[in-house]
Design a protein around this motif. Structure first.
Motif, PDB file in Angstrom:
ATOM      1  N   VAL A 269       0.837  -1.204   0.000  1.00  0.00           N
ATOM      2  CA  VAL A 269       0.000   0.000   0.000  1.00  0.00           C
ATOM      3  C   VAL A 269       0.872   1.254   0.000  1.00  0.00           C
ATOM      4  CG1 VAL A 269      -1.626   1.375   1.360  1.00  0.00           C
ATOM      5  CG2 VAL A 269      -2.019  -1.081   1.051  1.00  0.00           C
ATOM      6  N   ALA A 270       1.876   1.285   0.869  1.00  0.00           N
ATOM      7  CA  ALA A 270       2.752   2.458   0.967  1.00  0.00           C
ATOM      8  C   ALA A 270       3.556   2.660  -0.315  1.00  0.00           C
ATOM      9  CB  ALA A 270       3.679   2.319   2.155  1.00  0.00           C
ATOM     10  N   ALA A 271       3.834   1.577  -1.035  1.00  0.00           N
ATOM     11  CA  ALA A 271       4.596   1.671  -2.279  1.00  0.00           C
ATOM     12  C   ALA A 271       3.715   1.996  -3.472  1.00  0.00           C
ATOM     13  CB  ALA A 271       5.345   0.368  -2.524  1.00  0.00           C
ATOM     14  N   GLY A 272       2.395   2.036  -3.271  1.00  0.00           N
ATOM     15  CA  GLY A 272       1.473   2.332  -4.360  1.00  0.00           C
ATOM     16  C   GLY A 272       1.229   1.160  -5.281  1.00  0.00           C
ATOM     17  N   ILE A 273       1.399  -0.062  -4.765  1.00  0.00           N
ATOM     18  CA  ILE A 273       1.195  -1.270  -5.570  1.00  0.00           C
ATOM     19  C   ILE A 273      -0.184  -1.839  -5.282  1.00  0.00           C
ATOM     20  CG2 ILE A 273       1.980  -3.646  -5.936  1.00  0.00           C
ATOM     21  CD1 ILE A 273       4.793  -2.693  -5.210  1.00  0.00           C
ATOM     22  N   ASP A 274      -0.963  -2.038  -6.325  1.00  0.00           N
ATOM     23  CA  ASP A 274      -2.316  -2.576  -6.187  1.00  0.00           C
ATOM     24  C   ASP A 274      -2.228  -4.097  -6.101  1.00  0.00           C
ATOM     25  OD1 ASP A 274      -4.979  -3.179  -6.159  1.00  0.00           O
ATOM     26  OD2 ASP A 274      -5.395  -2.502  -8.213  1.00  0.00           O
ATOM     27  N   GLU A 276      -4.353  -6.117  -4.942  1.00  0.00           N
ATOM     28  CA  GLU A 276      -5.636  -6.791  -5.186  1.00  0.00           C
ATOM     29  C   GLU A 276      -5.739  -7.292  -6.614  1.00  0.00           C
ATOM     30  OE1 GLU A 276      -7.965  -7.445  -2.975  1.00  0.00           O
ATOM     31  OE2 GLU A 276      -6.832  -6.522  -1.353  1.00  0.00           O
ATOM     32  N   ALA A 277      -5.023  -6.636  -7.536  1.00  0.00           N
ATOM     33  CA  ALA A 277      -5.129  -6.990  -8.951  1.00  0.00           C
ATOM     34  C   ALA A 277      -4.090  -8.019  -9.380  1.00  0.00           C
ATOM     35  CB  ALA A 277      -4.981  -5.732  -9.806  1.00  0.00           C
ATOM     36  N   ARG A 278      -3.271  -8.494  -8.431  1.00  0.00           N
ATOM     37  CA  ARG A 278      -2.181  -9.400  -8.764  1.00  0.00           C
ATOM     38  C   ARG A 278      -2.092 -10.521  -7.731  1.00  0.00           C
ATOM     39  NH1 ARG A 278      -0.103  -4.171  -9.164  1.00  0.00           N
ATOM     40  NH2 ARG A 278       0.615  -3.554 -11.253  1.00  0.00           N
ATOM     41  N   THR A 279      -1.343 -11.547  -8.090  1.00  0.00           N
ATOM     42  CA  THR A 279      -1.030 -12.572  -7.108  1.00  0.00           C
ATOM     43  C   THR A 279       0.065 -12.041  -6.194  1.00  0.00           C
ATOM     44  OG1 THR A 279       0.695 -13.606  -8.451  1.00  0.00           O
ATOM     45  CG2 THR A 279      -1.551 -14.393  -8.774  1.00  0.00           C
ATOM     46  N   ARG A 280       0.306 -12.766  -5.105  1.00  0.00           N
ATOM     47  CA  ARG A 280       1.336 -12.362  -4.161  1.00  0.00           C
ATOM     48  C   ARG A 280       2.709 -12.284  -4.824  1.00  0.00           C
ATOM     49  NH1 ARG A 280       5.147 -15.176  -2.137  1.00  0.00           N
ATOM     50  NH2 ARG A 280       4.204 -17.011  -3.083  1.00  0.00           N
ATOM     51  N   VAL A 286       6.773  -6.880  -8.643  1.00  0.00           N
ATOM     52  CA  VAL A 286       6.600  -5.464  -8.973  1.00  0.00           C
ATOM     53  C   VAL A 286       7.339  -4.595  -7.963  1.00  0.00           C
ATOM     54  CG1 VAL A 286       4.905  -3.574  -9.097  1.00  0.00           C
ATOM     55  CG2 VAL A 286       4.416  -5.775 -10.188  1.00  0.00           C
ATOM     56  N   LEU A 287       7.245  -4.947  -6.683  1.00  0.00           N
ATOM     57  CA  LEU A 287       7.943  -4.182  -5.648  1.00  0.00           C
ATOM     58  C   LEU A 287       9.457  -4.239  -5.858  1.00  0.00           C
ATOM     59  CD1 LEU A 287       8.017  -2.625  -2.953  1.00  0.00           C
ATOM     60  CD2 LEU A 287       8.043  -4.835  -1.780  1.00  0.00           C
ATOM     61  N   VAL A 288       9.990  -5.422  -6.088  1.00  0.00           N
ATOM     62  CA  VAL A 288      11.433  -5.561  -6.279  1.00  0.00           C
ATOM     63  C   VAL A 288      11.896  -4.772  -7.497  1.00  0.00           C
ATOM     64  CG1 VAL A 288      13.275  -7.204  -6.840  1.00  0.00           C
ATOM     65  CG2 VAL A 288      11.591  -7.765  -5.094  1.00  0.00           C
ATOM     66  N   GLN A 289      11.110  -4.821  -8.579  1.00  0.00           N
ATOM     67  CA  GLN A 289      11.461  -4.055  -9.776  1.00  0.00           C
ATOM     68  C   GLN A 289      11.468  -2.563  -9.482  1.00  0.00           C
ATOM     69  OE1 GLN A 289      12.440  -5.078 -12.952  1.00  0.00           O
ATOM     70  NE2 GLN A 289      12.874  -2.883 -13.103  1.00  0.00           N
ATOM     71  N   ALA A 290      10.480  -2.115  -8.709  1.00  0.00           N
ATOM     72  CA  ALA A 290      10.416  -0.694  -8.349  1.00  0.00           C
ATOM     73  C   ALA A 290      11.604  -0.296  -7.480  1.00  0.00           C
ATOM     74  CB  ALA A 290       9.100  -0.407  -7.630  1.00  0.00           C
ATOM     75  N   LEU A 291      11.994  -1.172  -6.575  1.00  0.00           N
ATOM     76  CA  LEU A 291      13.156  -0.893  -5.735  1.00  0.00           C
ATOM     77  C   LEU A 291      14.435  -0.830  -6.568  1.00  0.00           C
ATOM     78  CD1 LEU A 291      12.264  -3.258  -2.753  1.00  0.00           C
ATOM     79  CD2 LEU A 291      12.330  -0.757  -2.657  1.00  0.00           C
ATOM     80  N   GLN A 292      14.580  -1.758  -7.490  1.00  0.00           N
ATOM     81  CA  GLN A 292      15.753  -1.760  -8.360  1.00  0.00           C
ATOM     82  C   GLN A 292      15.806  -0.520  -9.233  1.00  0.00           C
ATOM     83  OE1 GLN A 292      15.064  -5.506 -10.328  1.00  0.00           O
ATOM     84  NE2 GLN A 292      16.359  -6.661  -8.885  1.00  0.00           N
ATOM     85  N   SER A 297       8.435   5.960  -3.995  1.00  0.00           N
ATOM     86  CA  SER A 297       7.412   5.423  -3.100  1.00  0.00           C
ATOM     87  C   SER A 297       7.783   4.024  -2.606  1.00  0.00           C
ATOM     88  CB  SER A 297       6.053   5.384  -3.800  1.00  0.00           C
ATOM     89  OG  SER A 297       6.100   4.563  -4.965  1.00  0.00           O
ATOM     90  N   ALA A 298       8.402   3.209  -3.473  1.00  0.00           N
ATOM     91  CA  ALA A 298       8.827   1.867  -3.070  1.00  0.00           C
ATOM     92  C   ALA A 298       9.968   1.956  -2.054  1.00  0.00           C
ATOM     93  CB  ALA A 298       9.259   1.064  -4.283  1.00  0.00           C
ATOM     94  N   LEU A 299      10.938   2.821  -2.333  1.00  0.00           N
ATOM     95  CA  LEU A 299      12.070   2.978  -1.428  1.00  0.00           C
ATOM     96  C   LEU A 299      11.626   3.494  -0.065  1.00  0.00           C
ATOM     97  CD1 LEU A 299      14.675   4.529  -3.891  1.00  0.00           C
ATOM     98  CD2 LEU A 299      14.699   2.207  -2.954  1.00  0.00           C
TER      99      LEU A 299
END
Length: 390
Positions: A269-274, A276-280, A286-292, A297-299
Motif C-alpha cells: 500500500v505504501a509503495a502504491g502497488i495494487d 488486489e489486482a495481482r497474485t502475491r 513489482v515491488l522488487v522491480q520498483a526498488l531496483q 514510493s517503493a524505497l
C-alpha cells in the motif's frame, strides 16, 4: 511394548539418525556408544528395520576388527510438510534427513474461504505430492501443517489466525493425510520456520529470533537450539509489538503493531502497488522491480518498514537478551533495501545489541515453514519410534 524398551528403541534410533554426515554406525558401534549390550541393540535394530525407519548400508569399519554392516535412516521413508498462509497453500515431501524431494505451491486468497474449503484444497495438493513421492518408491509416514496463527497443537485447533479470519477453528487434520501411521501435527508458521533455520542454516548462533514476513509478521524464538514458546505456546509474537502507539488498527485488535507498517500488505500500500489486482508473487516482483529502479514510493515504504522493524527488534532483544536475528519471508526478499534502515534503527535504539553480522537473511525461501513442520515430525518419530509399531 514396555517403557524401557521404548526408551532404548529411541536411544538406538537417535544414535543412528544423528550420526555425522557420511557416518553409518554398525550395531557394535551403537552398542558401544549407548552402553547397551550387543544383543539388545541387535534386537532393537531388527525392530527398526521391520518398521522401515532405517536400512542397512555398506560396511562400517570398527577399528582393527572386522567391518560391520552400517545403518542409516531409510531414504524410502518420508514426511510431508504443509503450509496454509493468507495467499497460498503449499505441500512438500522431505526424506527423514530433511532433504526436500518434491514441492508444490498454489497461490490462492484464503481470506474469504471457509476453513473446510481451504483444507480440501490443501488435501488435494498433498495427495498430488504424496503420489509423486510414491511413484519414486517413497512412503509418506505422516506430516506437519503450519498456519499463520496461534494454535493448540494437542487439540488440532487454531486459536486465532487474524489474517485468515479464523478463531477457535478445529481442523480435521486426518483428512489431509489419510492412512498414515503418524497422522498430521499442527504448528505455528513462524515457529516452524524458526525450527527449519536451526537445522538448515549453515552457521551462526544457536540462540536467535526468527522474524517471518508475510501478510502478517510472525516470530519464533530459539534458545540454545530449542524453540521457546512460553507457558502457553505464544512467545515470539514480534509482529504485534507496538511501534506506533497512535498507529493504524491491527488485525489482532490492537493498534500500531509492527504488522501494520512492515507486513506485506502495508508495504504494498505504501509503495502504491495494487496487490488486489495481482497474485502475491506478482506483487512482490513489482515491488522488487520498483526498488531496483529507485522508485521513491517503493524505497520510502521499505525504509519505513525497516525503521520500525528495528524498533521492534531493539525492544525484543533487550527483553529476551538475544544477539542474533534471522529474517524470513518478504524481509529476506527485500533485504538489500531493508538492511540499511533496519541497522540504523537498531543502532539508534539498541546500540551494540545486534551487530550487523548477526542480522542475516534466511536462505530457505518460502519452504521454511513446511520444512520446519516436517522436521519436527521427524524429530518426534526419532524420540518415539514405537509409534510406527502400533
Amino acid at each position: 511394548m514396555g517403557d524401557v524398551r521404548r526408551s532404548n528403541l529411541a536411544l538406538v534410533l537417535g544414535r543412528i539418525a544423528y550420526a555425522p554426515a557420511g557416518v553409518h554406525p554398525s550395531r557394535a558401534q551403537v552398542a558401544s556408544a549407548t552402553g547397551l549390550t550387543k544383543a539388545s541393540v541387535s534386537s532393537l535394530v531388527l525392530d527398526l528395520l521391520d518398521a522401515g525407519v532405517i536400512r542397512e548400508v555398506g560396511l562400517s569399519q570398527q577399528g582393527r576388527g572386522r567391518p560391520g554392516v552400517g545403518l542409516e535412516l531409510n531414504s524410502a521413508r518420508a514426511v510431508l510438510g504443509m503450509e496454509i498462509n493468507v495467499d497460498y497453500i503449499s505441500a512438500g515431501v522431505t526424506d527423514l534427513t530433511g532433504n526436500l524431494l518434491a514441492l508444490e505451491t498454489q497461490e490462492r486468497d484464503n481470506r474469504p474461504a471457509a476453513e473446510g474449503t481451504v483444507l480440501a484444497a490443501l488435501a488435494r495438493l498433498a495427495a498430488k505430492v504424496r503420489a509423486e513421492a510414491a511413484g519414486s518408491g517413497v512412503q509418506v509416514l505422516g506430516g506437519g501443517l503450519a498456519v499463520p496463527g496461534l494454535v493448540d497443537a494437542a487439540a488440532s485447533r487454531v486459536l486465532t489466525a487474524p489474517n485468515l479470519g479464523w478463531s477457535d477453528v478445529d481442523l480435521d487434520l486426518d483428512a489431509l493425510l489419510p492412512d498414515t501411521p503418524l497422522g498430521v501435527s499442527l504448528f505455528n508458521e513462524a515457529n516452524a520456520a524458526a525450527l527449519a533455520e536451526v537445522r538448515h542454516r549453515p552457521s551462526g548462533s544457536s540462540t536467535f529470533l526468527f522474524v517471518s514476513g508475510e501478510v502478517g509478521v510472525g516470530g519464533g524464538l530459539v534458545i540454545g537450539g530449542e524453540l521457546f514458546t512460553g507457558p502457553e505456546g505464544h512467545a515470539g509474537e514480534v509482529g504485534h509489538v507496538v511501534v506506533e502507539p497512535d498507529g493504524l488498527p491491527c488485525s489482532c485488535g490492537g493498534a500500531g503493531c509492527l504488522e501494520t507498517v512492515a507486513g506485506q500488505d502495508a508495504i504494498f500500500v505504501a509503495a502504491g502497488i495494487d496487490a488486489e489486482a495481482r497474485t502475491r508473487s506478482q506483487s512482490m516482483a513489482v515491488l522488487v522491480q520498483a526498488l531496483q529502479s529507485g522508485v521513491p514510493s517503493a524505497l520510502s515504504s521499505v525504509e519505513r518498514a525497516g525503521r520500525y522493524l528495528g524498533v521492534a527488534l531493539a525492544s525484543t532483544a533487550r527483553v529476551v537478551n538475544i544477539g542474533a536475528v534471522v529474517l524470513g519471508g518478504h524481509f529476506a526478499v527485500i533485504d538489500p533495501w531493508l538492511r540499511e534502515p533496519l541497522l540504523a534503527s537498531l543502532e539508534k535504539h539498541a546500540p551494540g545489541r545486534l551487530p550487523p553480522d548477526q542480522v542475516t537473511a534466511s536462505t530457505l525461501g518460502q519452504a521454511g515453514a513446511l520444512l520446519g513442520a516436517a522436521g519436527s515430525v521427524v524429530r518426534s518419530l526419532i524420540d518415539a519410534p514405537h509409534l510406527l509399531q502400533q
